[in-house]
Scaffold this active site. Structure first.
Site, PDB file in Angstrom:
ATOM      1  N   CYS A  34      41.594   2.923  -9.146  1.00 20.91           N
ATOM      2  CA  CYS A  34      42.815   3.528  -9.688  1.00 20.91           C
ATOM      3  C   CYS A  34      42.662   3.878 -11.162  1.00 20.91           C
ATOM      4  CB  CYS A  34      44.011   2.596  -9.488  1.00 20.91           C
ATOM      5  SG  CYS A  34      43.838   1.032 -10.351  1.00 20.91           S
ATOM      6  N   CYS A 103      46.585  -4.955  -8.008  1.00 18.11           N
ATOM      7  CA  CYS A 103      47.102  -4.996  -9.380  1.00 18.11           C
ATOM      8  C   CYS A 103      47.232  -6.448  -9.833  1.00 18.11           C
ATOM      9  CB  CYS A 103      48.459  -4.301  -9.464  1.00 18.11           C
ATOM     10  SG  CYS A 103      48.565  -2.770  -8.509  1.00 18.11           S
TER      11      CYS A 103
HETATM   12 FE1  FES Z   1      45.660  -0.042  -9.926  1.00 17.66          FE
HETATM   13 FE2  FES Z   1      48.073  -0.940 -10.003  1.00 17.66          FE
HETATM   14  S1  FES Z   1      47.426   0.890  -9.012  1.00 17.66           S
HETATM   15  S2  FES Z   1      46.367  -1.713 -11.061  1.00 17.66           S
END
Ligand code: FES
Length: 142
Positions: A34, A103
């Site tokens: 991400c 996360c």
């Molecule tokens: Fe990667 Fe939240 S989407 S840390």
């Protein structure tokens, strides 16, 4: 699954945001998928984490989990902080949607990375104590 009220609260009003200029340990971790990055600063006195701050460049759940993780380790011993799991952080936030579990993993790793740096600065090899922390693989974290 919608976000819990606690997640929304910690996202909207994150605790312990910022930097500690004279920190005793700084840890940075990132998720290469991400691209989110979390940085944690700790101040340590007599083995107790007396202050902790974070900067998170990432999604709302990353901000909420960083915020909650800092609250959970503040005032605790280093050993207690190292026992903090992403699961405990998620439970304290009344859960996260499955796609957001990573996360909370970042929050756990960021605390460990800061402790690791604390030991390294003191000339102590952190690996036997903290273990190996996966680092950002794609250079986002530089
Ligand atoms: Fe990667 Fe939240 S989407 S840390």
């Amino acid at each position: 699954m919608a976000y819990s009220e606690k997640v929304m609260d910690h996202f909207a009003n994150p605790r312990n945001v910022g930097e500690i200029p004279d920190a005793d340990g700084v840890g940075e971790v990132g998720n290469s998928k991400c691209g989110d990055i979390m940085r944690m600063y700790i101040k340590v006195e007599n083995n107790i984490i007396t202050d902790v701050k974070f900067k998170t460049f990432g999604c709302g759940a990353a901000i909420a989990t960083s915020s909650m993780a800092t609250e959970m380790v503040k005032g605790k011993s280093i050993d207690e902080a190292l026992q903090l799991t992403n699961r405990a952080v998620m439970e304290a936030l009344d859960g996260l949607p499955p796609v957001k579990v990573h996360c909370s993993v970042l929050a756990e790793q960021a605390i460990k990375a800061a402790v690791s740096d604390y030991y390294t600065r003191r000339g102590i090899d952190p690996t036997p104590i903290v273990g190996v922390i996966p680092q950002c693989e794609e250079g986002h974290c530089g």
